[in-house]
Design a protein around this motif. Structure first.
Motif, short mmCIF file in Angstrom:
data_model
loop_
_atom_site.label_atom_id
_atom_site.label_comp_id
_atom_site.label_asym_id
_atom_site.label_seq_id
_atom_site.Cartn_x
_atom_site.Cartn_y
_atom_site.Cartn_z
N ILE A 178 0.83 -1.21 0.00
CA ILE A 178 0.00 0.00 0.00
C ILE A 178 0.86 1.25 0.00
N LYS A 228 -9.36 0.94 4.23
CA LYS A 228 -8.49 0.06 3.46
C LYS A 228 -8.43 -1.35 4.05
N ALA A 229 -8.67 -1.47 5.36
CA ALA A 229 -8.64 -2.76 6.04
C ALA A 229 -9.40 -2.63 7.35
N PHE A 232 -5.29 -3.59 12.07
CA PHE A 232 -4.04 -2.87 11.89
C PHE A 232 -3.09 -3.24 13.03
N TYR A 344 4.15 -0.71 4.23
CA TYR A 344 2.79 -1.04 4.66
C TYR A 344 2.22 -2.06 3.68
N ARG A 345 1.93 -3.25 4.19
CA ARG A 345 1.45 -4.35 3.35
C ARG A 345 0.10 -4.84 3.87
N LYS A 346 -0.75 -5.24 2.93
CA LYS A 346 -2.10 -5.71 3.29
C LYS A 346 -2.20 -7.20 2.99
N LYS A 348 -4.77 -10.70 3.40
CA LYS A 348 -6.16 -11.14 3.54
C LYS A 348 -6.18 -12.40 4.39
N GLU A 354 -9.25 -8.11 6.36
CA GLU A 354 -7.97 -7.76 5.78
C GLU A 354 -7.09 -7.10 6.85
N VAL A 356 -3.55 -4.92 7.76
CA VAL A 356 -2.48 -4.02 7.31
C VAL A 356 -1.37 -4.07 8.36
#
Length: 547
Positions: A178, A228-229, A232, A344-346, A348, A354, A356
């Motif tokens: 992201i 976005k998710a 976190f 920053y990676r997302k 699933k 999801e 982050v």
């Protein structure tokens, strides 16, 4: 004519069922018979004591015990006489009882008329102390304190034993990048030629290291506002959950449920900001405040060594690898920030959830004309006598033995480093071997060598299965998503392989919260809440309430 000799033909019996005589001759009736095989060792023809069978080390008949039919029984002359034991006597060879007074008269005669010297008295007391404490270290059980004081009014929501985490598995898909923020420095390959004979002193760094929790990260706040998710956290908290079954010391993670969002944070001053030392070693490290080799002292030393090493092996004055966006924690730009990039990676973790993760990357390495992301970590040696492996003698010739010892003594720390590298997507882990200049000096260190590891290969070497790691994370997230809105805390019990989830007030970890009086109506069960030392301030508040 002489008389001819007389010869009587013996009677020959016809055995229809086999061969040999069918009846016992009259002259052989009553004589005992013992069966034997041709492979047995023949000893004496006649042995009335049975001791001769032990001459060949138990290789005789019946393992040297003789035949029972030849034993002597005295039953005819006296009815009152009974043979108690007819077995041969065995002497205990090579066994001698310790008698501390055996040589006492010799020492008395030798020292008679001579005053005992002070060093002799100290040696005598030391020997007596060693004799009294024999095998006591093997029976010693070290107890550790909790990372956070558990208040009695905090109810236990869930208890998670580590045994239930072993069979959890989940295969996560490819992550989505992201954001990529910060700038990185390049690795200096000069440190690849460092050896114990050509070591380099470790220099202190004056760079600033930012340790910002999840909720205070401006990038995560923006991603949460944009939906976005739904979950976190940082890579430090993520790897702590992934490698929880390997942990021994206590740690805690604050969980906040706000609407459909879930935030995993660390407390201010949390021990997750520090590295552990000899956490999984056979010889446990004690929690002693006055000992330089105590748990807290070694943790602070290891963290400072890791930070200094991660900056010293980089070329500070050379070109930098720009990641795209500026450092979100740079501030006004006057601070001398350490070379760290934030990715920053997302991921699933389920059909509707999801995650982050903010990952930290330490540097960049030029390899075959390409730039490869790098994770720089330092292993520190504090006392060779305690670990049993001297790096200065073993590192150059038996590096595998040194790494195997570190894998045994620091299994949790190395597993967290490897999991963080795999989650962040770095290609190389650069391990440094740093030792004290003197075993009693905690301020001066030397670099003895470096080693390159591939994260995937290293994970297989240390038996780290990412499917199980992601299975643990998914189970914890699913559990927390079922909770009501509020604040919770996950605490790893200090002396048990258990994680507990507590429900805490919103202002639980603020500065003035510990000075408040405890309500007497809400108490946790005795088996759930660990023992806590009495607080004098709380007792005073209780007395005032009663008055």
């Amino acid at each position: 004519m002489p008389a001819q000799p007389f010869f009587q033909v013996p009677t020959v019996e016809d055995n229809e069922d086999g061969w040999g005589p069918t009846t016992v001759p009259q002259q052989l009736e009553g004589i005992p018979y013992a069966p034997f095989s041709k492979g047995e060792k023949v000893s004496k023809i006649s042995d009335f004591t049975g001791s001769g069978f032990n001459r060949f080390g138990g290789r005789g008949r019946d393992q040297g015990q003789g035949v029972a039919v030849f034993n002597f029984f005295h039953n005819e002359e006296e009815d009152s006489f009974h043979l108690v034991d007819n077995r041969p006597t065995q002497k205990n060879k090579g066994q001698r009882r310790f008698n501390p007074q055996r040589f006492a008269h010799r020492n008395t005669q030798f020292n008679r008329g001579q005053p005992e010297q002070p060093h002799q008295a100290r040696q005598k007391q030391q020997k007596q102390r060693q004799f009294q404490n024999f095998h006591r270290d093997n029976q010693r059980q070290v107890t550790y304190s909790s990372s956070v004081d558990i208040r009695p009014e905090w109810p236990v929501v869930e208890s998670i034993p580590f045994t239930s985490l072993a069979k959890l598995n989940f295969t996560v898909g490819q992550p989505e990048d992201i954001a990529f923020c910060g700038a990185l420095e390049y690795y200096d390959k000069v440190y690849d030629r460092v050896t114990p004979k050509a070591d380099r002193p470790l220099k202190r760094t004056n760079k600033v290291f930012k340790s910002v929790t999840t909720s205070d990260d401006p990038v995560i706040r923006k991603l949460a506002s944009e939906d976005k998710a739904s979950v976190f956290m940082t890579d430090v908290l993520l790897t702590s959950l992934m490698c929880a079954p390997r942990s021994v010391y206590s740690w805690d993670i604050v969980v906040t449920r706000a609407g459909d969002k879930l935030f995993f944070d660390k407390r201010d001053g949390s021990n997750l900001d520090y590295l552990t030392v000899a956490e999984t070693a056979p010889e446990s490290v004690l929690e002693e405040k006055d000992n330089i080799n105590g748990v807290q002292q070694l943790s602070q030393e290891a963290t400072a060594v890791n930070q200094a090493f991660s900056q010293q092996v980089l070329v500070a004055s050379g070109e930098k690898y720009e990641c795209g966006s500026k450092n979100p924690f740079a501030g006004d730009g006057n601070e001398n920030l350490a070379s760290t990039a934030y990715r920053y990676r997302k991921y699933k973790v389920s059909a509707e959830t999801e995650l982050v993760v903010r990952c930290e990357i330490d540097g960049v390495l030029k390899h075959k004309g390409q730039d490869e992301l790098l994770s720089v970590k330092a292993l520190n040696e504090f006392d060779p006598k305690l670990t049993g492996v001297d790096w200065r003698h073993k590192l150059e010739t038996q590096r595998g033995a040194v790494l195997a010892t570190e894998l045994k003594n620091n299994a949790n720390k190395l597993a967290k480093w490897t999991a963080a590298a795999l989650v962040s997507g770095v290609e190389i882990i650069k391990l440094g071997y740093v030792s004290r200049a003197h075993p009693r000096d905690t301020r001066h260190h030397v670099i003895l060598g470096t080693q390159v590891c591939k994260p995937k290969d290293f994970a297989m070497q240390i038996n780290l299965h990412m499917e199980n790691c992601w299975g643990i994370v998914r189970a914890v997230i699913d559990l927390c998503l079922k909770l009501d809105e509020g604040k919770y805390i996950i605490v790893k019990e200090p002396n048990k392989p258990v994680m507990r989830l507590y429900s805490v007030p919103e202002k639980a970890f603020e500065q003035n919260y510990t000075d408040e009086a405890m309500p007497e109506t809400e108490e946790a069960p005795a088996d759930e809440a660990p023992e806590k030392p009495e607080d004098k301030d709380d007792d005073k508040d209780k007395d005032e309430d009663e008055e």
